[in-house]
Design a protein around this motif. Structure first.
Motif, PDB file in Angstrom:
ATOM      1  N   VAL A 268      -9.256   1.143   0.550  1.00  0.00           N
ATOM      2  CA  VAL A 268     -10.275   2.146   0.211  1.00  0.00           C
ATOM      3  C   VAL A 268      -9.778   3.544   0.572  1.00  0.00           C
ATOM      4  O   VAL A 268      -9.998   4.509  -0.167  1.00  0.00           O
ATOM      5  CB  VAL A 268     -11.601   1.827   0.926  1.00  0.00           C
ATOM      6  CG1 VAL A 268     -12.615   2.944   0.704  1.00  0.00           C
ATOM      7  CG2 VAL A 268     -12.160   0.495   0.431  1.00  0.00           C
ATOM      8  N   ARG A 269      -9.076   3.655   1.696  1.00  0.00           N
ATOM      9  CA  ARG A 269      -8.535   4.962   2.091  1.00  0.00           C
ATOM     10  C   ARG A 269      -7.550   5.481   1.045  1.00  0.00           C
ATOM     11  O   ARG A 269      -7.601   6.658   0.654  1.00  0.00           O
ATOM     12  CB  ARG A 269      -7.824   4.862   3.449  1.00  0.00           C
ATOM     13  CG  ARG A 269      -7.232   6.201   3.916  1.00  0.00           C
ATOM     14  CD  ARG A 269      -6.222   6.026   5.026  1.00  0.00           C
ATOM     15  NE  ARG A 269      -5.041   5.276   4.613  1.00  0.00           N
ATOM     16  CZ  ARG A 269      -4.045   5.799   3.892  1.00  0.00           C
ATOM     17  NH1 ARG A 269      -4.093   7.061   3.473  1.00  0.00           N
ATOM     18  NH2 ARG A 269      -3.003   5.055   3.563  1.00  0.00           N
ATOM     19  N   VAL A 270      -6.657   4.606   0.567  1.00  0.00           N
ATOM     20  CA  VAL A 270      -5.685   5.030  -0.443  1.00  0.00           C
ATOM     21  C   VAL A 270      -6.406   5.445  -1.722  1.00  0.00           C
ATOM     22  O   VAL A 270      -6.080   6.474  -2.332  1.00  0.00           O
ATOM     23  CB  VAL A 270      -4.664   3.908  -0.721  1.00  0.00           C
ATOM     24  CG1 VAL A 270      -3.797   4.256  -1.931  1.00  0.00           C
ATOM     25  CG2 VAL A 270      -3.784   3.674   0.503  1.00  0.00           C
ATOM     26  N   ALA A 271      -7.398   4.655  -2.142  1.00  0.00           N
ATOM     27  CA  ALA A 271      -8.151   5.003  -3.349  1.00  0.00           C
ATOM     28  C   ALA A 271      -8.818   6.364  -3.197  1.00  0.00           C
ATOM     29  O   ALA A 271      -8.744   7.216  -4.096  1.00  0.00           O
ATOM     30  CB  ALA A 271      -9.193   3.932  -3.647  1.00  0.00           C
ATOM     31  N   THR A 272      -9.460   6.585  -2.064  1.00  0.00           N
ATOM     32  CA  THR A 272     -10.153   7.853  -1.832  1.00  0.00           C
ATOM     33  C   THR A 272      -9.174   9.022  -1.841  1.00  0.00           C
ATOM     34  O   THR A 272      -9.430  10.069  -2.455  1.00  0.00           O
ATOM     35  CB  THR A 272     -10.901   7.805  -0.485  1.00  0.00           C
ATOM     36  OG1 THR A 272     -11.809   6.702  -0.494  1.00  0.00           O
ATOM     37  CG2 THR A 272     -11.672   9.090  -0.241  1.00  0.00           C
ATOM     38  N   THR A 273      -8.038   8.843  -1.188  1.00  0.00           N
ATOM     39  CA  THR A 273      -7.028   9.904  -1.129  1.00  0.00           C
ATOM     40  C   THR A 273      -6.505  10.249  -2.517  1.00  0.00           C
ATOM     41  O   THR A 273      -6.411  11.422  -2.897  1.00  0.00           O
ATOM     42  CB  THR A 273      -5.860   9.467  -0.221  1.00  0.00           C
ATOM     43  OG1 THR A 273      -6.356   9.232   1.099  1.00  0.00           O
ATOM     44  CG2 THR A 273      -4.780  10.537  -0.172  1.00  0.00           C
TER      45      THR A 273
ATOM     46  N   LEU B 135       0.812  -1.216   0.000  1.00  0.00           N
ATOM     47  CA  LEU B 135       0.000   0.000   0.000  1.00  0.00           C
ATOM     48  C   LEU B 135       0.848   1.269   0.000  1.00  0.00           C
ATOM     49  O   LEU B 135       0.500   2.255  -0.664  1.00  0.00           O
ATOM     50  CB  LEU B 135      -0.958   0.001   1.189  1.00  0.00           C
ATOM     51  CG  LEU B 135      -2.298  -0.707   0.946  1.00  0.00           C
ATOM     52  CD1 LEU B 135      -3.106  -0.770   2.228  1.00  0.00           C
ATOM     53  CD2 LEU B 135      -3.102  -0.015  -0.151  1.00  0.00           C
ATOM     54  N   ALA B 136       1.961   1.273   0.716  1.00  0.00           N
ATOM     55  CA  ALA B 136       2.813   2.470   0.736  1.00  0.00           C
ATOM     56  C   ALA B 136       3.368   2.746  -0.655  1.00  0.00           C
ATOM     57  O   ALA B 136       3.380   3.897  -1.124  1.00  0.00           O
ATOM     58  CB  ALA B 136       3.948   2.296   1.744  1.00  0.00           C
ATOM     59  N   GLU B 137       3.834   1.693  -1.339  1.00  0.00           N
ATOM     60  CA  GLU B 137       4.365   1.865  -2.693  1.00  0.00           C
ATOM     61  C   GLU B 137       3.258   2.270  -3.666  1.00  0.00           C
ATOM     62  O   GLU B 137       3.462   3.110  -4.555  1.00  0.00           O
ATOM     63  CB  GLU B 137       5.034   0.573  -3.166  1.00  0.00           C
ATOM     64  CG  GLU B 137       6.370   0.262  -2.510  1.00  0.00           C
ATOM     65  CD  GLU B 137       6.242  -0.371  -1.130  1.00  0.00           C
ATOM     66  OE1 GLU B 137       5.087  -0.673  -0.710  1.00  0.00           O
ATOM     67  OE2 GLU B 137       7.281  -0.559  -0.470  1.00  0.00           O
ATOM     68  N   GLN B 138       2.074   1.669  -3.499  1.00  0.00           N
ATOM     69  CA  GLN B 138       0.955   2.018  -4.375  1.00  0.00           C
ATOM     70  C   GLN B 138       0.551   3.477  -4.194  1.00  0.00           C
ATOM     71  O   GLN B 138       0.341   4.209  -5.171  1.00  0.00           O
ATOM     72  CB  GLN B 138      -0.228   1.084  -4.096  1.00  0.00           C
ATOM     73  CG  GLN B 138       0.014  -0.340  -4.563  1.00  0.00           C
ATOM     74  CD  GLN B 138      -1.090  -1.291  -4.145  1.00  0.00           C
ATOM     75  OE1 GLN B 138      -1.663  -1.165  -3.064  1.00  0.00           O
ATOM     76  NE2 GLN B 138      -1.395  -2.258  -4.999  1.00  0.00           N
ATOM     77  N   GLU B 139       0.456   3.914  -2.954  1.00  0.00           N
ATOM     78  CA  GLU B 139       0.077   5.307  -2.716  1.00  0.00           C
ATOM     79  C   GLU B 139       1.131   6.260  -3.274  1.00  0.00           C
ATOM     80  O   GLU B 139       0.797   7.311  -3.835  1.00  0.00           O
ATOM     81  CB  GLU B 139      -0.132   5.563  -1.227  1.00  0.00           C
ATOM     82  CG  GLU B 139      -0.644   6.961  -0.935  1.00  0.00           C
ATOM     83  CD  GLU B 139      -1.163   7.136   0.476  1.00  0.00           C
ATOM     84  OE1 GLU B 139      -1.760   8.197   0.751  1.00  0.00           O
ATOM     85  OE2 GLU B 139      -0.978   6.217   1.311  1.00  0.00           O
ATOM     86  N   ALA B 140       2.400   5.891  -3.169  1.00  0.00           N
ATOM     87  CA  ALA B 140       3.469   6.760  -3.669  1.00  0.00           C
ATOM     88  C   ALA B 140       3.379   6.947  -5.182  1.00  0.00           C
ATOM     89  O   ALA B 140       3.459   8.070  -5.693  1.00  0.00           O
ATOM     90  CB  ALA B 140       4.830   6.179  -3.286  1.00  0.00           C
TER      91      ALA B 140
ATOM     92  N   PRO C  65       7.780   6.495 -11.636  1.00  0.00           N
ATOM     93  CA  PRO C  65       8.870   6.133 -10.718  1.00  0.00           C
ATOM     94  C   PRO C  65       8.638   4.739 -10.142  1.00  0.00           C
ATOM     95  O   PRO C  65       7.507   4.240 -10.113  1.00  0.00           O
ATOM     96  CB  PRO C  65       8.777   7.209  -9.629  1.00  0.00           C
ATOM     97  CG  PRO C  65       7.348   7.643  -9.654  1.00  0.00           C
ATOM     98  CD  PRO C  65       6.911   7.548 -11.089  1.00  0.00           C
ATOM     99  N   VAL C  66       9.709   4.124  -9.685  1.00  0.00           N
ATOM    100  CA  VAL C  66       9.637   2.784  -9.096  1.00  0.00           C
ATOM    101  C   VAL C  66       9.943   2.914  -7.608  1.00  0.00           C
ATOM    102  O   VAL C  66      11.103   3.067  -7.221  1.00  0.00           O
ATOM    103  CB  VAL C  66      10.638   1.822  -9.768  1.00  0.00           C
ATOM    104  CG1 VAL C  66      10.503   0.421  -9.176  1.00  0.00           C
ATOM    105  CG2 VAL C  66      10.430   1.802 -11.272  1.00  0.00           C
TER     106      VAL C  66
END
Length: 387
Positions: free
Chosen positions: A63-68, A24-29, A268-269
């Motif tokens: 869901v939080r990451v998607a919403t953000t 999730l951290a990488e996805q949000e980034a 970015p990776v």
């Protein structure tokens, strides 16, 4: 010349893990980077062609990451058009669709009204965005009123027939279609879930004829099947087979005549992937390997004897080692034998001894040999007691 800029992305798979590691951290980034790109490039519309989530019932954090991320994209000035993929729950993703559309988030998640586009306007006139949700063939052929349709080609063919019929009644309208499908000519990775029906999962690209651009989702590598027919691929690698892929999004320019051009923008990776191979001691001590410390690693140890507690020891140096194989130099003796051949004419002790040898590449020592005898004697006594 004024153009409409469309950013094409797909297959976010929010909530997915990578060999057990949380992403999730990488996805949000990387998705935050996309939101920043939307602002820098003055993108008008972001289209997400399915698999926003990795599972039908996503976690609260996913869901939080998607919403953000969606909020950031909207604040950057772009409208959004989303469709569900084969990993998403169409009903859940499409909840509150009418309410969301009022805020610029257009969720096209139902078969009903599949030919009704999201209409946006520029100085050249209207642009119609047709969002085709992932169409599971069996229920979709009935929902579309074509029970005779067969497979993905049949239901997508009917969906596109409806799109073209609607478009015919909208003169001078440019059209973009979102679809989640395996189109012939596409190259799969190891991380896509099969959508085969009756052994067939591919559809011909000609199904999508008649529109200006087709934003495809499902395959995780960025690909060009035709100038107007492309996969954006996933924003992150979800298998080691994708380690060499250059993850990206497409920036699609539409002018008054239709498709004016497509630009690729690499992403970015956040955490690269790599594979290491060698004897465990060398992997743990060679200073040249320090460069891989922050990578997700697939490690193959080649020691003649299977090392004890290898993954724990590797993670002391490489905290993101996520996959481990043991492939001794020269192969595993006897590995090619079938089970029946391996045990024929051998005692229980010999079979147990051979099993240990096959598993780790070394025969049992004296202490282990005694334990094998004790275990087999206990098993024999238990069998006798049952008689």
């Amino acid at each position: 010349m004024v153009v409409v800029i469309v950013l094409h992305t797909s297959d976010w798979h929010l909530g997915r893990t990578f060999h057990g590691a949380d992403l999730l951290a990488e996805q949000e980034a990387v998705l935050t980077y996309i939101a920043e790109l939307v602002e820098r490039e003055a993108v008008d519309v972001v289209v997400v062609a399915g698999d926003i989530y990795d599972r039908a019932v996503p976690s609260a954090e996913a869901v939080r990451v998607a919403t953000t991320v969606l909020t950031r994209i909207r604040r950057a000035g772009a409208e959004l058009v989303l469709t569900p993929g084969n990993h998403d729950s169409a009903a859940r993703l499409g909840a509150f669709a009418d309410f969301a559309a009022a805020g610029g988030l257009h969720l096209r998640a139902t078969v009903a009204g599949i030919e009704e586009p999201v209409l946006l306007q520029d100085e050249h006139g209207p642009v119609a965005f047709y969002g085709l949700p992932y169409l599971e063939p069996e229920p979709s052929r009935h929902a579309l009123g074509v029970p005779e349709a067969r497979g993905h080609t049949g239901v997508l063919g009917e969906a596109m027939r409806r799109v073209r019929a609607d478009l015919a009644g909208r003169p001078a309208t440019r059209a973009v279609v979102l679809a989640h499908a395996f189109v012939t000519g596409g190259e799969p990775s190891e991380s896509e879930r099969t959508i085969a029906v009756g052994g067939v999962e591919q559809v011909p690209g000609s199904v999508f004829d008649g529109v200006d651009y087709v934003a495809l989702g499902h395959l995780h590598g960025p690909q060009i099947l035709a100038e107007h027919l492309r996969y954006s691929g996933s924003p992150l690698a979800y298998s080691f087979s994708e380690a060499r892929q250059r993850k990206s999004v497409w920036l699609v320019d539409l002018d008054g005549d239709g498709l004016a051009g497509v630009r690729r923008h690499e992403l970015p990776v956040p955490r690269p992937l790599a594979a290491l191979s060698g004897e465990l001691t060398a992997l743990l001590t060679d200073p040249d390997h320090e460069q891989w410390r922050e990578h997700f690693l697939s490690v193959t140890v080649t020691d003649r004897v299977r090392p004890v507690d290898a993954m724990r020891r590797l993670r002391e140096r490489f905290p993101y080692a996520v996959h481990l194989d043991w492939r001794p130099e020269g192969g595993i003796p006897g590995a090619e034998l079938k089970y029946g051949e391996a045990v024929r004419g051998r005692s229980d002790v010999e079979i147990a001894r051979s099993f240990l040898d096959d598993c780790r590449g070394a025969a049992p020592n004296e202490r282990e040999e005694r334990l094998v005898h004790l275990a087999l004697e206990a098993a024999n006594r238990a069998e006798v007691a049952k008689l």
